[in-house]
Write a protein that holds these residues in place. Structure first.
Motif, PDB file in Angstrom:
ATOM      1  N   HIS A 201       0.855  -1.194   0.000  1.00  0.00           N
ATOM      2  CA  HIS A 201       0.000   0.000   0.000  1.00  0.00           C
ATOM      3  C   HIS A 201       0.888   1.240   0.000  1.00  0.00           C
ATOM      4  N   ALA A 202       1.552   1.430  -1.137  1.00  0.00           N
ATOM      5  CA  ALA A 202       2.592   2.448  -1.245  1.00  0.00           C
ATOM      6  C   ALA A 202       2.129   3.851  -0.876  1.00  0.00           C
ATOM      7  N   CYS A 203       0.899   4.202  -1.167  1.00  0.00           N
ATOM      8  CA  CYS A 203       0.441   5.576  -0.892  1.00  0.00           C
ATOM      9  C   CYS A 203      -0.115   5.718   0.523  1.00  0.00           C
TER      10      CYS A 203
ATOM     11  N   GLY B  68      -2.695   4.032   1.639  1.00  0.00           N
ATOM     12  CA  GLY B  68      -4.121   3.721   1.667  1.00  0.00           C
ATOM     13  C   GLY B  68      -5.031   4.898   1.394  1.00  0.00           C
TER      14      GLY B  68
ATOM     15  N   CYS C  88      -5.784   5.949  -1.826  1.00  0.00           N
ATOM     16  CA  CYS C  88      -6.239   5.868  -3.212  1.00  0.00           C
ATOM     17  C   CYS C  88      -5.411   6.736  -4.147  1.00  0.00           C
ATOM     18  N   ALA C  89      -4.094   6.711  -3.933  1.00  0.00           N
ATOM     19  CA  ALA C  89      -3.218   7.513  -4.780  1.00  0.00           C
ATOM     20  C   ALA C  89      -2.154   6.665  -5.473  1.00  0.00           C
ATOM     21  N   CYS C  90      -2.351   5.342  -5.484  1.00  0.00           N
ATOM     22  CA  CYS C  90      -1.450   4.464  -6.224  1.00  0.00           C
ATOM     23  C   CYS C  90      -2.313   3.289  -6.672  1.00  0.00           C
ATOM     24  N   SER C  91      -1.719   2.201  -7.076  1.00  0.00           N
ATOM     25  CA  SER C  91      -2.544   1.029  -7.398  1.00  0.00           C
ATOM     26  C   SER C  91      -1.912  -0.231  -6.832  1.00  0.00           C
ATOM     27  N   THR C  92      -1.014  -0.044  -5.875  1.00  0.00           N
ATOM     28  CA  THR C  92      -0.266  -1.196  -5.349  1.00  0.00           C
ATOM     29  C   THR C  92      -1.119  -2.120  -4.483  1.00  0.00           C
ATOM     30  N   CYS C  93      -2.280  -1.663  -4.041  1.00  0.00           N
ATOM     31  CA  CYS C  93      -3.125  -2.519  -3.198  1.00  0.00           C
ATOM     32  C   CYS C  93      -4.180  -3.245  -4.027  1.00  0.00           C
TER      33      CYS C  93
ATOM     34  N   LEU D 249      -9.339  -1.874  -5.407  1.00  0.00           N
ATOM     35  CA  LEU D 249      -8.243  -1.430  -4.550  1.00  0.00           C
ATOM     36  C   LEU D 249      -8.603  -1.792  -3.115  1.00  0.00           C
TER      37      LEU D 249
ATOM     38  N   CYS E  90      -7.675  -0.700  -0.392  1.00  0.00           N
ATOM     39  CA  CYS E  90      -7.867   0.427   0.541  1.00  0.00           C
ATOM     40  C   CYS E  90      -9.218   1.088   0.362  1.00  0.00           C
TER      41      CYS E  90
HETATM   42  S1  FES Z   1      -2.793   1.860  -1.075  1.00  0.00           S
HETATM   43 FE1  FES Z   1      -2.513   3.247  -2.661  1.00  0.00          FE
HETATM   44  S2  FES Z   1      -4.345   3.061  -3.728  1.00  0.00           S
HETATM   45 FE2  FES Z   1      -4.649   1.665  -2.127  1.00  0.00          FE
END
Ligand code: FES
Length: 109
Positions: free
Chosen positions: A36-38, A40, A42-47, A81, A83
């Motif tokens: 969960h790089a960002c 959590g 909702c600013a990446c897509s790692t989750c 996602l 998160c």
């Molecule tokens: S943790 Fe980055 S979008 Fe879900």
């Protein structure tokens, strides 16, 4: 590897990353680390996860989530996602953590 988590609604949210009561929040609250790089928000897509069962009991995707999913690898109709994915507890939910995220789980972070 399959892991079953029984969620006690009285303990929600776990106050981890992600939307309160989200799959990410629940997983982290049980020692399962989904990337969960960002953090959590909702600013990446790692989750990115696949929702295999329980579609009727989760919130709908919002545009913000869909925009991030556009950047995720192997996106399909079951993609969500973690998160932003919030089950309402009305039925069991089965979520598959993609392979690229499973390594993290196995390393025991
Ligand atoms: S943790 Fe980055 S979008 Fe879900």
């Amino acid at each position: 590897m399959n892991t079953t988590i029984e969620v006690d609604p009285a303990k929600l949210p776990y106050d981890h990353n992600g939307h309160p009561g989200s799959v990410l929040d629940i997983a982290l609250g049980h020692g399962i680390d989904i990337d969960h790089a960002c953090g959590g928000v909702c600013a990446c897509s790692t989750c990115h996860v696949f929702l295999r069962e329980g579609v009727s009991s989760v919130n709908e995707t919002i545009e913000e989530e869909e925009d991030q999913l556009d950047n995720a690898p192997n996106v399909g109709p079951l993609s969500r996602l973690a998160c932003k994915l919030v089950p309402d507890g009305s039925c069991d939910v089965v979520v598959e953590i993609p392979e690229w995220n499973r390594n993290l789980v196995q390393e025991g972070h």
